[in-house]
Design a protein around this motif. Structure first.
Motif, PDB file in Angstrom:
ATOM      1  N   ILE A   3       0.876  -1.175   0.000  1.00  8.22           N
ATOM      2  CA  ILE A   3       0.000   0.000   0.000  1.00  8.22           C
ATOM      3  C   ILE A   3       0.908   1.216   0.000  1.00  8.22           C
ATOM      4  O   ILE A   3       1.765   1.355   0.869  1.00  8.22           O
ATOM      5  CB  ILE A   3      -0.910   0.066   1.237  1.00  8.22           C
ATOM      6  CG1 ILE A   3      -1.731  -1.197   1.403  1.00  8.22           C
ATOM      7  CG2 ILE A   3      -1.835   1.279   1.142  1.00  8.22           C
ATOM      8  CD1 ILE A   3      -2.518  -1.238   2.699  1.00  8.22           C
ATOM      9  N   THR A   4       0.719   2.080  -0.980  1.00 10.76           N
ATOM     10  CA  THR A   4       1.494   3.316  -1.010  1.00 10.76           C
ATOM     11  C   THR A   4       0.536   4.496  -1.073  1.00 10.76           C
ATOM     12  O   THR A   4      -0.557   4.400  -1.615  1.00 10.76           O
ATOM     13  CB  THR A   4       2.450   3.362  -2.224  1.00 10.76           C
ATOM     14  OG1 THR A   4       1.690   3.230  -3.431  1.00 10.76           O
ATOM     15  CG2 THR A   4       3.495   2.262  -2.150  1.00 10.76           C
ATOM     16  N   MET A   5       0.984   5.603  -0.500  1.00 11.97           N
ATOM     17  CA  MET A   5       0.213   6.839  -0.541  1.00 11.97           C
ATOM     18  C   MET A   5       1.088   7.904  -1.172  1.00 11.97           C
ATOM     19  O   MET A   5       2.219   8.122  -0.733  1.00 11.97           O
ATOM     20  CB  MET A   5      -0.220   7.262   0.860  1.00 11.97           C
ATOM     21  CG  MET A   5      -1.154   8.459   0.842  1.00 11.97           C
ATOM     22  SD  MET A   5      -1.971   8.729   2.423  1.00 11.97           S
ATOM     23  CE  MET A   5      -0.723   9.659   3.263  1.00 11.97           C
ATOM     24  N   GLN A   6       0.543   8.540  -2.220  1.00  9.47           N
ATOM     25  CA  GLN A   6       1.289   9.554  -2.944  1.00  9.47           C
ATOM     26  C   GLN A   6       0.465  10.833  -3.022  1.00  9.47           C
ATOM     27  O   GLN A   6      -0.517  10.887  -3.755  1.00  9.47           O
ATOM     28  CB  GLN A   6       1.615   9.074  -4.360  1.00  9.47           C
ATOM     29  CG  GLN A   6       2.415   7.798  -4.386  1.00  9.47           C
ATOM     30  CD  GLN A   6       2.484   7.202  -5.780  1.00  9.47           C
ATOM     31  OE1 GLN A   6       1.599   7.363  -6.604  1.00  9.47           O
ATOM     32  NE2 GLN A   6       3.567   6.483  -6.041  1.00  9.47           N
ATOM     33  N   PRO A   7       0.858  11.865  -2.269  1.00  4.78           N
ATOM     34  CA  PRO A   7       0.155  13.143  -2.387  1.00  4.78           C
ATOM     35  C   PRO A   7       0.351  13.719  -3.791  1.00  4.78           C
ATOM     36  O   PRO A   7       1.456  13.710  -4.323  1.00  4.78           O
ATOM     37  CB  PRO A   7       0.834  14.024  -1.338  1.00  4.78           C
ATOM     38  CG  PRO A   7       1.497  13.069  -0.393  1.00  4.78           C
ATOM     39  CD  PRO A   7       1.883  11.890  -1.227  1.00  4.78           C
TER      40      PRO A   7
END
Length: 102
Positions: A3-7
């Motif tokens: 799971i990655t979060m990229q603003p």
């Protein structure tokens, strides 16, 4: 499972890859909450998700409700396989496929 979060400029992208099951629900919940408070709108990318279980689907339904309450948008991209899993689990439409009202 990854799971990655990229603003991004106008939203936050959360990408799920691999197996999406109860064992990763806590991490996804944390990122969904963080994404809703940091940049507003969320985009979930499940195009490379493998196994998806009912726990993940329930979490996304809850996230969609919270997004609507808080006024942020939530959209979901998914593979045909992921959409079929959601339908087979009894979801008429996959959570987040409609923009939340402003």
């Amino acid at each position: 499972m990854s799971i990655t979060m990229q603003p991004q400029e106008a939203h936050t992208l959360i990408r799920l890859e691999g197996e999406c099951t109860v064992s990763t629900a806590g991490e996804l919940k944390r990122l969904l909450q963080e994404g809703m408070t940091s940049r507003g709108d969320l985009e979930l990318d499940l195009e490379h998700a493998g196994e998806i279980d009912i726990t993940l689907l329930q979490l996304l339904v809850a996230a969609e409700r919270e997004a609507a309450r808080s006024g942020c948008g939530l959209t979901t991209r998914m593979s045909p396989e992921s959409a079929a899993v959601a339908r087979d689990a009894g979801f008429a439409r996959f959570p987040g496929t409609s923009p939340c009202p402003r």
